[in-house]
Design a protein around this motif. Structure first.
Motif, PDB file in Angstrom:
ATOM      1  N   ASN A 168      -7.309 -12.772 -14.298  1.00  0.00           N
ATOM      2  CA  ASN A 168      -7.098 -11.366 -13.926  1.00  0.00           C
ATOM      3  C   ASN A 168      -7.279 -10.432 -15.115  1.00  0.00           C
ATOM      4  OD1 ASN A 168      -4.728 -11.776 -15.410  1.00  0.00           O
ATOM      5  ND2 ASN A 168      -3.473 -10.545 -14.019  1.00  0.00           N
ATOM      6  N   ASP A 169      -7.785 -10.953 -16.230  1.00  0.00           N
ATOM      7  CA  ASP A 169      -7.972 -10.140 -17.431  1.00  0.00           C
ATOM      8  C   ASP A 169      -8.973  -9.022 -17.135  1.00  0.00           C
ATOM      9  OD1 ASP A 169      -8.712  -9.086 -19.956  1.00  0.00           O
ATOM     10  OD2 ASP A 169      -8.167 -10.974 -20.932  1.00  0.00           O
ATOM     11  N   PRO A 170      -8.544  -7.757 -17.216  1.00  0.00           N
ATOM     12  CA  PRO A 170      -9.457  -6.656 -16.893  1.00  0.00           C
ATOM     13  C   PRO A 170     -10.688  -6.612 -17.778  1.00  0.00           C
ATOM     14  CG  PRO A 170      -7.184  -5.877 -17.058  1.00  0.00           C
ATOM     15  CD  PRO A 170      -7.209  -7.268 -17.597  1.00  0.00           C
ATOM     16  N   TYR A 171     -10.538  -7.053 -19.028  1.00  0.00           N
ATOM     17  CA  TYR A 171     -11.628  -6.936 -19.996  1.00  0.00           C
ATOM     18  C   TYR A 171     -12.630  -8.081 -19.886  1.00  0.00           C
ATOM     19  CZ  TYR A 171      -7.691  -4.213 -21.661  1.00  0.00           C
ATOM     20  OH  TYR A 171      -6.615  -3.366 -21.724  1.00  0.00           O
ATOM     21  N   LEU A 172     -12.370  -9.000 -18.971  1.00  0.00           N
ATOM     22  CA  LEU A 172     -13.290 -10.123 -18.742  1.00  0.00           C
ATOM     23  C   LEU A 172     -13.930  -9.979 -17.364  1.00  0.00           C
ATOM     24  CD1 LEU A 172     -11.182 -13.091 -20.204  1.00  0.00           C
ATOM     25  CD2 LEU A 172     -13.003 -11.783 -21.319  1.00  0.00           C
ATOM     26  N   GLY A 173     -14.457  -8.792 -17.100  1.00  0.00           N
ATOM     27  CA  GLY A 173     -15.133  -8.556 -15.828  1.00  0.00           C
ATOM     28  C   GLY A 173     -14.185  -8.285 -14.688  1.00  0.00           C
ATOM     29  N   GLY A 174     -13.085  -7.573 -14.964  1.00  0.00           N
ATOM     30  CA  GLY A 174     -12.084  -7.366 -13.928  1.00  0.00           C
ATOM     31  C   GLY A 174     -11.868  -5.917 -13.558  1.00  0.00           C
ATOM     32  N   THR A 175     -10.702  -5.669 -12.978  1.00  0.00           N
ATOM     33  CA  THR A 175     -10.287  -4.322 -12.584  1.00  0.00           C
ATOM     34  C   THR A 175      -8.924  -4.071 -13.222  1.00  0.00           C
ATOM     35  OG1 THR A 175      -9.471  -5.281 -10.501  1.00  0.00           O
ATOM     36  CG2 THR A 175     -11.625  -4.227 -10.447  1.00  0.00           C
ATOM     37  N   HIS A 176      -7.857  -4.059 -12.398  1.00  0.00           N
ATOM     38  CA  HIS A 176      -6.518  -4.013 -12.983  1.00  0.00           C
ATOM     39  C   HIS A 176      -5.850  -5.370 -12.789  1.00  0.00           C
ATOM     40  CE1 HIS A 176      -5.307  -1.928  -8.924  1.00  0.00           C
ATOM     41  NE2 HIS A 176      -5.557  -3.192  -8.749  1.00  0.00           N
ATOM     42  N   LEU A 177      -4.706  -5.554 -13.422  1.00  0.00           N
ATOM     43  CA  LEU A 177      -4.081  -6.873 -13.468  1.00  0.00           C
ATOM     44  C   LEU A 177      -3.671  -7.391 -12.095  1.00  0.00           C
ATOM     45  CD1 LEU A 177      -1.804  -6.411 -16.616  1.00  0.00           C
ATOM     46  CD2 LEU A 177      -3.901  -7.753 -16.468  1.00  0.00           C
ATOM     47  N   MET A 178      -3.369  -6.485 -11.160  1.00  0.00           N
ATOM     48  CA  MET A 178      -2.898  -6.928  -9.845  1.00  0.00           C
ATOM     49  C   MET A 178      -4.001  -7.583  -9.021  1.00  0.00           C
ATOM     50  SD  MET A 178      -1.291  -4.215 -11.171  1.00  0.00           S
ATOM     51  CE  MET A 178      -1.814  -2.660 -10.457  1.00  0.00           C
ATOM     52  N   PRO A 185       1.116  -8.258  -4.916  1.00  0.00           N
ATOM     53  CA  PRO A 185       2.063  -7.138  -4.905  1.00  0.00           C
ATOM     54  C   PRO A 185       2.736  -6.894  -6.245  1.00  0.00           C
ATOM     55  CG  PRO A 185       2.408  -8.581  -3.030  1.00  0.00           C
ATOM     56  CD  PRO A 185       1.466  -9.290  -3.938  1.00  0.00           C
ATOM     57  N   ASP A 186       2.801  -7.941  -7.072  1.00  0.00           N
ATOM     58  CA  ASP A 186       3.418  -7.764  -8.391  1.00  0.00           C
ATOM     59  C   ASP A 186       2.830  -8.785  -9.349  1.00  0.00           C
ATOM     60  OD1 ASP A 186       5.885  -6.335  -9.795  1.00  0.00           O
ATOM     61  OD2 ASP A 186       5.865  -8.427 -10.460  1.00  0.00           O
ATOM     62  N   ILE A 187       2.643  -8.361 -10.582  1.00  0.00           N
ATOM     63  CA  ILE A 187       2.131  -9.255 -11.617  1.00  0.00           C
ATOM     64  C   ILE A 187       2.963  -9.105 -12.889  1.00  0.00           C
ATOM     65  CG2 ILE A 187       0.412  -7.664 -12.567  1.00  0.00           C
ATOM     66  CD1 ILE A 187      -0.133 -11.419 -11.785  1.00  0.00           C
ATOM     67  N   GLY A 188       4.217  -8.659 -12.700  1.00  0.00           N
ATOM     68  CA  GLY A 188       5.094  -8.451 -13.850  1.00  0.00           C
ATOM     69  C   GLY A 188       4.937  -7.047 -14.399  1.00  0.00           C
ATOM     70  N   GLY A 191       5.390  -3.756  -8.928  1.00  0.00           N
ATOM     71  CA  GLY A 191       4.091  -3.427  -8.363  1.00  0.00           C
ATOM     72  C   GLY A 191       2.982  -3.271  -9.376  1.00  0.00           C
ATOM     73  N   GLY A 192       3.332  -3.134 -10.660  1.00  0.00           N
ATOM     74  CA  GLY A 192       2.313  -3.078 -11.703  1.00  0.00           C
ATOM     75  C   GLY A 192       1.721  -1.715 -11.982  1.00  0.00           C
ATOM     76  N   PHE A 193       1.996  -0.718 -11.129  1.00  0.00           N
ATOM     77  CA  PHE A 193       1.418   0.611 -11.337  1.00  0.00           C
ATOM     78  C   PHE A 193       2.323   1.426 -12.263  1.00  0.00           C
ATOM     79  CE2 PHE A 193      -0.827  -0.522  -7.413  1.00  0.00           C
ATOM     80  CZ  PHE A 193      -2.123  -0.203  -7.789  1.00  0.00           C
ATOM     81  N   SER A 194       2.200   1.139 -13.544  1.00  0.00           N
ATOM     82  CA  SER A 194       2.984   1.843 -14.552  1.00  0.00           C
ATOM     83  C   SER A 194       2.249   3.121 -14.934  1.00  0.00           C
ATOM     84  CB  SER A 194       3.176   0.954 -15.786  1.00  0.00           C
ATOM     85  OG  SER A 194       3.832   1.662 -16.810  1.00  0.00           O
ATOM     86  N   GLU A 215      -0.204  -4.633 -21.917  1.00  0.00           N
ATOM     87  CA  GLU A 215       0.920  -5.560 -21.807  1.00  0.00           C
ATOM     88  C   GLU A 215       2.058  -4.971 -20.979  1.00  0.00           C
ATOM     89  OE1 GLU A 215      -1.459  -6.889 -25.261  1.00  0.00           O
ATOM     90  OE2 GLU A 215      -0.673  -4.943 -24.620  1.00  0.00           O
ATOM     91  N   GLN A 216       2.162  -3.650 -20.941  1.00  0.00           N
ATOM     92  CA  GLN A 216       3.209  -3.005 -20.148  1.00  0.00           C
ATOM     93  C   GLN A 216       2.910  -3.067 -18.653  1.00  0.00           C
ATOM     94  OE1 GLN A 216       3.178   0.897 -21.827  1.00  0.00           O
ATOM     95  NE2 GLN A 216       3.913   0.225 -23.829  1.00  0.00           N
ATOM     96  N   GLU A 217       1.683  -3.443 -18.311  1.00  0.00           N
ATOM     97  CA  GLU A 217       1.271  -3.456 -16.906  1.00  0.00           C
ATOM     98  C   GLU A 217       1.457  -4.815 -16.239  1.00  0.00           C
ATOM     99  OE1 GLU A 217      -2.086   0.013 -16.822  1.00  0.00           O
ATOM    100  OE2 GLU A 217      -2.746  -1.950 -17.551  1.00  0.00           O
ATOM    101  N   GLY A 218       1.632  -5.873 -17.033  1.00  0.00           N
ATOM    102  CA  GLY A 218       1.872  -7.161 -16.413  1.00  0.00           C
ATOM    103  C   GLY A 218       1.258  -8.328 -17.159  1.00  0.00           C
ATOM    104  N   LEU A 219       1.284  -9.477 -16.500  1.00  0.00           N
ATOM    105  CA  LEU A 219       0.777 -10.731 -17.057  1.00  0.00           C
ATOM    106  C   LEU A 219      -0.748 -10.726 -17.036  1.00  0.00           C
ATOM    107  CD1 LEU A 219       1.315 -13.709 -17.984  1.00  0.00           C
ATOM    108  CD2 LEU A 219       1.291 -14.311 -15.546  1.00  0.00           C
TER     109      LEU A 219
END
Length: 562
Positions: free
Chosen positions: A97-107, A132-135, A140-143, A150-154
């Motif tokens: 789920n890493d956004p910087y490896l071809g992703g979006t957001h962590l959720m 629904p949550d990734i820490g 919910g992850g929408f900080s 790191e504040q957005e989740g795992l």
């Protein structure tokens, strides 16, 4: 090898599509979370064994994942080749789920699985589900005020969650130790894996029937034809440079707008998209990673030319200059929770605003352009358990050359829908006091914009924390060719009888709520198309009769006395 005739090609095209559609259906039917099971915030596809490029994607999958999943699959392939990721074996499923490896957001959590034929990888199957949550700092992850990812989740790099078909208990334990309501995730994990396994079975049936070589030839031909069709569609556009702007309300931290500048150059049978001059990387979570930015352009063009079959070939004539140094090319550790659901839609809006100049008969005014991300996390004392509720909502679509905009349509980036209120009330300690079209929200035009949604939800039991990452609260969706903008987003929180409007209008996090407190949301209406004074007075009168506009609004917006 049998000769690839037109009928066989057509059958294989439909068969590959059906594989993806069945994966989508399996994922939704088996998932536990309403955001996947009811809202369909997920997507499945088939990708090249060589470079991860898109072969086919489900017709009911989120369009924003059209480009994203091919980039994340490509990353997995490259990391395996470089030795940064364990080599695959049959039955393995990677999670990333890493956004910087071809992703979006962590959720948005992706599973990637190799499909073997004769001991070699024939292709990759991949899917994405919104957990629904990734820490992270808020449920919910929408900080809304995060300043680092790191504040957005795992954040997970590609690792094997399933090894030879067996769930790895150690990786699973790491995930569950870092997210909320972890006991509920196993259902979604099993559903996500089951979708890929169904896809593998169906794909093997097709390959057994038609042969691997015939399928490979068909995939190459379908890609070539998609590129050819897209080039033909582009060739009909007059050569020139078409410019537009779109604006993000704020980044959630600094209360100032972010600007997207876009120049689209049409030359021959190609389009080049240049975002030079857009705002610099921002402090808050409204940065977009490159994969999401590219995919946002692709999905916008998919809206404009829906007749072009979806595969990597359709993207070949679309050239996007890398927007280095802007918030559309986020690098670690920039926060990105708003990129997939909000910034992506501002990018698409910029594409629409540019292309409507070139194709006024085909492109609409701006749609609502917000997924209405509302996360609520708390404890239900009646059930003795924690919960995380995630609400997405629709809005108005823009008017076009022939019709008014659709009301309460799904977001530009997806085909996901709002979960039924009955399901939400059954699953969470809430009561929806109001749920209706947002009257008066459609932008005026010869063809008006569609209407947004108005809803109000009350906390029934316990305490909770609410977070919002939305957009279009400061600026409404753009009108086109003389049409007026749609109504902007509206969020009001009622605590102890007092009304609170977020300072950033559409973004705030960690608002403490208790039983009896309420959240009221009004989603944007679509932009109007054409001069409002050219609207048929009979249509204006009918809108007033139906309660869509008041008589005063009809007079002010359309110049019609009713």
């Amino acid at each position: 090898m049998a000769k690839l005739d037109t009928i066989t090609l057509s059958v294989l095209q439909a068969a590959l599509q059906q594989v993806c559609d069945e994966m989508d259906l399996t994922f939704s039917r088996a998932a536990f979370s309403p955001v996947i099971a009811e809202a369909n915030d997920r997507s499945d596809g088939i990708y090249s064994a060589v470079d991860g490029s898109l072969i086919a994607q489900g017709s009911q999958g989120l369009p924003v994942f059209v480009g994203v999943m091919q980039y994340s699959t490509k990353t997995v392939i490259e990391m395996i080749a470089d030795g940064r990721c364990l080599a695959p074996e049959p039955g393995d499923i990677y999670i990333v789920n890493d956004p910087y490896l071809g992703g979006t957001h962590l959720m948005d959590v992706r599973f990637v699985m190799p499909v073997y034929r004769g001991g070699k990888i024939f292709c990759w199957l991949s899917n994405t589900g919104h957990w629904p949550d990734i820490g992270g700092s808020v449920p919910g992850g929408f900080s809304a005020s995060a300043t680092a990812v790191e504040q957005e989740g795992l954040r997970l790099p590609p690792v094997k969650l399933f090894k030879k078909g067996v769930l790895d208990p150690e990786i699973y334990a790491i995930i569950c130790s870092n997210i909320r309501v972890a006991d509920q995730r196993i259902g979604d994990i099993r559903a996500q894996a089951a979708a890929l396994l169904i896809g593998q079975d169906r794909l093997n049936e097709i390959l057994d029937r038609y042969g691997d070589e015939t399928a490979v030839e068909a995939i190459a031909e379908l890609r070539r034809r998609a590129a050819e069709q897209m080039r033909a569609s582009i060739a009909a556009i007059p050569d020139g440079v078409y410019r537009s702007q779109a604006f993000v309300d704020s980044d959630g931290v600094v209360n100032e707008p972010l600007t997207i500048n876009l120049a689209v150059e049409k030359k021959g049978d190609t389009l080049t998209f240049d975002f030079a001059g857009s705002s610099k990387p921002c402090a808050g979570p409204m940065n977009s990673v490159l994969a999401t930015t590219l995919s946002s352009v692709y999905l916008a063009m998919r809206h404009i030319f829906p007749e072009v079959p979806i595969s990597a070939g359709a993207f070949e004539p679309l050239h996007v200059k890398r927007p280095e140094g802007t918030f559309l090319d986020a690098k670690y550790p920039r926060p990105v929770s708003g990129c997939a659901a909000e910034v992506s839609q501002r990018i698409a809006e910029a594409v629409f605003a540019a292309m409507v100049q070139a194709l006024p008969e085909k492109v609409t005014a701006a749609p609502a352009g917000s997924s209405g991300n509302f996360a609520l996390g708390g404890n239900d004392p009646a059930r003795g358990r924690d919960y995380v509720m995630y609400q997405i909502s629709g809005g108005g679509y823009g008017g076009n050359a022939g019709h008014d905009g659709l009301s309460n349509g799904c977001s530009t980036i997806g085909i996901s829908k709002s979960p039924p209120v009955e399901i939400m009330e059954q699953a969470f300690p809430v009561l929806y006091r109001h749920y209706a079209l947002r009257e008066g929200s459609g932008g005026a035009g010869k063809h008006r914009g569609g209407f947004g949604l108005a809803y109000e939800v009350e906390i029934l039991r316990g305490e909770a924390r609410a977070s919002f990452v939305m957009d279009h609260g400061r600026f409404g969706p753009q009108g086109a060719l003389g049409g007026q903008d749609g109504a902007p987003n509206s969020v009001t929180v009622f605590r102890g009888g007092e009304a609170h409007v977020p300072p950033h209008l559409s973004k705030e996090q960690d608002i403490a709520l208790k039983a009896g407190d309420r959240v009221r949301v009004g989603t944007p209406g679509g932009g109007g198309y054409g001069d409002p004074r050219e609207r048929d007075p009979k249509q204006v009168a009918e809108d007033v009769r139906l309660g869509y506009y008041t008589a005063e609004q009809a007079r002010e917006m359309f110049g019609v006395d009713v």
